[in-house]
Scaffold this active site. Structure first.
Site, PDB file in Angstrom:
ATOM      1  N   GLN A 120     -43.197 -33.652  16.842  1.00  0.00           N
ATOM      2  CA  GLN A 120     -41.929 -33.270  16.212  1.00  0.00           C
ATOM      3  C   GLN A 120     -41.305 -34.175  15.310  1.00  0.00           C
ATOM      4  OE1 GLN A 120     -41.669 -29.714  15.811  1.00  0.00           O
ATOM      5  NE2 GLN A 120     -42.207 -28.808  17.645  1.00  0.00           N
ATOM      6  N   ARG A 155     -43.419 -28.690  25.405  1.00  0.00           N
ATOM      7  CA  ARG A 155     -43.635 -29.714  25.963  1.00  0.00           C
ATOM      8  C   ARG A 155     -42.469 -30.283  26.676  1.00  0.00           C
ATOM      9  NH1 ARG A 155     -46.965 -31.992  21.010  1.00  0.00           N
ATOM     10  NH2 ARG A 155     -45.113 -30.705  20.016  1.00  0.00           N
ATOM     11  N   THR A 192     -42.528 -25.452   9.048  1.00  0.00           N
ATOM     12  CA  THR A 192     -41.814 -26.724   9.044  1.00  0.00           C
ATOM     13  C   THR A 192     -42.909 -27.902   8.907  1.00  0.00           C
ATOM     14  OG1 THR A 192     -42.027 -26.803  11.718  1.00  0.00           O
ATOM     15  CG2 THR A 192     -39.589 -26.593  10.634  1.00  0.00           C
ATOM     16  N   LYS A 239     -42.672 -17.498  25.181  1.00  0.00           N
ATOM     17  CA  LYS A 239     -43.434 -17.337  23.825  1.00  0.00           C
ATOM     18  C   LYS A 239     -44.785 -17.416  23.896  1.00  0.00           C
ATOM     19  CE  LYS A 239     -43.622 -20.506  20.467  1.00  0.00           C
ATOM     20  NZ  LYS A 239     -45.138 -20.508  19.993  1.00  0.00           N
ATOM     21  N   LYS A 253     -47.312 -14.385  13.814  1.00  0.00           N
ATOM     22  CA  LYS A 253     -46.963 -14.558  12.472  1.00  0.00           C
ATOM     23  C   LYS A 253     -47.734 -13.727  11.438  1.00  0.00           C
ATOM     24  CE  LYS A 253     -45.741 -19.379  13.317  1.00  0.00           C
ATOM     25  NZ  LYS A 253     -46.131 -19.687  14.745  1.00  0.00           N
ATOM     26  N   LEU A 254     -47.566 -12.372  11.644  1.00  0.00           N
ATOM     27  CA  LEU A 254     -48.386 -11.769  10.578  1.00  0.00           C
ATOM     28  C   LEU A 254     -48.219 -11.840   9.134  1.00  0.00           C
ATOM     29  CD1 LEU A 254     -48.981 -10.189  13.616  1.00  0.00           C
ATOM     30  CD2 LEU A 254     -48.824  -8.055  12.446  1.00  0.00           C
ATOM     31  N   HIS A 255     -49.140 -11.642   8.537  1.00  0.00           N
ATOM     32  CA  HIS A 255     -49.148 -11.815   6.917  1.00  0.00           C
ATOM     33  C   HIS A 255     -50.282 -11.170   6.294  1.00  0.00           C
ATOM     34  CE1 HIS A 255     -48.155 -14.663   3.457  1.00  0.00           C
ATOM     35  NE2 HIS A 255     -48.584 -13.558   3.137  1.00  0.00           N
ATOM     36  N   ASP A 256     -50.246  -9.804   5.846  1.00  0.00           N
ATOM     37  CA  ASP A 256     -51.220  -9.211   5.415  1.00  0.00           C
ATOM     38  C   ASP A 256     -50.667  -7.988   4.442  1.00  0.00           C
ATOM     39  OD1 ASP A 256     -53.881  -7.802   4.717  1.00  0.00           O
ATOM     40  OD2 ASP A 256     -54.519  -8.665   6.966  1.00  0.00           O
ATOM     41  N   ASP A 310     -45.705 -14.603  19.162  1.00  0.00           N
ATOM     42  CA  ASP A 310     -45.414 -15.532  18.173  1.00  0.00           C
ATOM     43  C   ASP A 310     -46.959 -15.414  17.188  1.00  0.00           C
ATOM     44  OD1 ASP A 310     -45.163 -17.308  16.098  1.00  0.00           O
ATOM     45  OD2 ASP A 310     -45.315 -19.025  17.422  1.00  0.00           O
ATOM     46  N   ASN A 343     -49.693  -1.931   4.754  1.00  0.00           N
ATOM     47  CA  ASN A 343     -50.412  -0.842   5.719  1.00  0.00           C
ATOM     48  C   ASN A 343     -50.943  -1.653   6.836  1.00  0.00           C
ATOM     49  OD1 ASN A 343     -51.399   1.743   6.110  1.00  0.00           O
ATOM     50  ND2 ASN A 343     -53.230   1.293   5.748  1.00  0.00           N
TER      51      ASN A 343
HETATM   52  O1  C5P Z   1     -43.984 -28.365  22.480  1.00  0.00           O
HETATM   53  P1  C5P Z   1     -42.833 -28.074  21.498  1.00  0.00           P
HETATM   54  O2  C5P Z   1     -41.346 -27.836  22.190  1.00  0.00           O
HETATM   55  O3  C5P Z   1     -42.951 -28.810  20.255  1.00  0.00           O
HETATM   56  O4  C5P Z   1     -43.237 -26.620  21.347  1.00  0.00           O
HETATM   57  C1  C5P Z   1     -42.664 -25.913  20.065  1.00  0.00           C
HETATM   58  C2  C5P Z   1     -43.359 -24.584  19.707  1.00  0.00           C
HETATM   59  O5  C5P Z   1     -42.851 -23.972  18.551  1.00  0.00           O
HETATM   60  C3  C5P Z   1     -44.674 -24.551  19.891  1.00  0.00           C
HETATM   61  O6  C5P Z   1     -45.459 -23.202  20.183  1.00  0.00           O
HETATM   62  C4  C5P Z   1     -44.820 -24.481  18.145  1.00  0.00           C
HETATM   63  O7  C5P Z   1     -46.034 -23.849  17.717  1.00  0.00           O
HETATM   64  C5  C5P Z   1     -43.802 -23.871  17.687  1.00  0.00           C
HETATM   65  N1  C5P Z   1     -43.163 -23.721  16.234  1.00  0.00           N
HETATM   66  C6  C5P Z   1     -42.852 -25.071  16.027  1.00  0.00           C
HETATM   67  N2  C5P Z   1     -42.443 -25.168  14.671  1.00  0.00           N
HETATM   68  C7  C5P Z   1     -42.083 -24.097  14.067  1.00  0.00           C
HETATM   69  C8  C5P Z   1     -42.838 -22.848  14.143  1.00  0.00           C
HETATM   70  C9  C5P Z   1     -43.181 -22.773  15.441  1.00  0.00           C
HETATM   71  O8  C5P Z   1     -42.607 -26.015  16.631  1.00  0.00           O
HETATM   72  N3  C5P Z   1     -41.833 -24.209  12.623  1.00  0.00           N
END
Ligand code: C5P
Length: 248
Positions: free
Chosen positions: A190, A211, A119, A32, A61-64, A59, A67
């Site tokens: 997280q 990580r 999240t 990713k 995450k487009l938002h506009d 990744d 067009n």
């Molecule tokens: O290091 P870790 O396992 O926490 O990485 C999770 C990846 O997923 C990161 O690139 C983070 O930006 C992405 N992500 C997330 N939660 C979301 C959307 C994306 O952790 N809701």
């Protein structure tokens, strides 16, 4: 495309990314690429990773307006990435325009998935800042159903939401889930996490792991552990492990 472990390459630059991936001799993990690396290095980082044989979830995450998203998706599609995403909050016209932009002249296109509610947004923030008063779980499901109706292939969601999304949108609607940690690992920032085995049981299609792999002492071993716990049995490491147990 089937179920897989996607490594979140949250590195600051290309050199660090390639140094990390070079450790996976003979293997080409699904990776990713997020905003940080893409904005630092530009499309060349994607082209180089494709040349090296990696599948890529871009990744951004487009938002506009529809067009703009349509034209941008056409550019991303020409990079031959495997998965791209946008915010479902951009609404159905934007999602349909994105699909149009992504579709190549020969009819093929990368998979398109939607971020439902980030999240990092909780019920209180959603109510105060976005003036959305419904329970957040209902909002996530509503956005997932909108994405499905617009023709998208799936959503990014917490592993805790994956089963409900499948129930509402069908088993073939993809759930791509970050927030994965080993049972004996560090959670970092997280909060709502699941192990690869739990994500497998609950039916996640792809787990995004950063990580626990990138910061591991032995990232290749951590990746292989993830593959095995997530139920991907054809892993070389798994076969080697089985053979070691049979013929110690
Ligand atoms: O290091 P870790 O396992 O926490 O990485 C999770 C990846 O997923 C990161 O690139 C983070 O930006 C992405 N992500 C997330 N939660 C979301 C959307 C994306 O952790 N809701």
């Amino acid at each position: 495309m089937g179920k897989d472990v996607i490594i979140a390459c949250d590195f600051a630059g290309a050199a660090e990314t390639f140094r990390f991936l070079d450790r996976f001799t003979g293997r080409k993990p699904f990776v990713k690429i997020g905003m940080e690396l893409f904005y630092a290095e530009g499309p060349e980082i994607v082209r180089e990773l494709k040349r090296r044989g990696h599948r890529i979830f871009l990744d951004l995450k487009l938002h506009d307006i529809p067009n703009t998203v349509k034209k941008t998706m056409a550019v991303l599609s020409s990079l031959d990435v495997d998965i791209v995403n946008l915010h479902a909050g951009g609404t159905a016209p934007m999602m349909r325009a994105a699909l149009e932009g992504l579709t190549r002249p020969d009819g093929t296109r990368p998979l398109l998935i939607a971020v439902t509610m980030l999240t990092s947004t909780d019920q209180q923030t959603m109510e105060n800042d976005l003036l959305i008063r419904e329970p957040i779980a209902d909002v996530v499901l509503h956005y997932a159903k909108n994405a499905k109706a617009a023709g998208l292939d799936g959503v990014v969601c917490s592993p805790l939401e994956a089963a409900k999304v499948h129930e509402a949108c069908g088993a073939d609607f993809l759930t791509v889930t970050p927030g994965v940690r080993f049972a004996d690992g560090d959670r970092g920032d997280q909060k709502r996490v699941m192990t690869p085995a739990e994500a497998d049981r609950i039916g996640s299609d792809y787990i995004v792991v950063g990580r626990p792999i990138t910061a591991a002492e032995d990232p290749v071993k951590a990746y292989e552990r993830c593959m095995i716990e997530f139920g991907i049995r054809n892993s070389e490491f798994g076969i080697r492990n089985c053979l070691n147990k049979l013929y110690p």
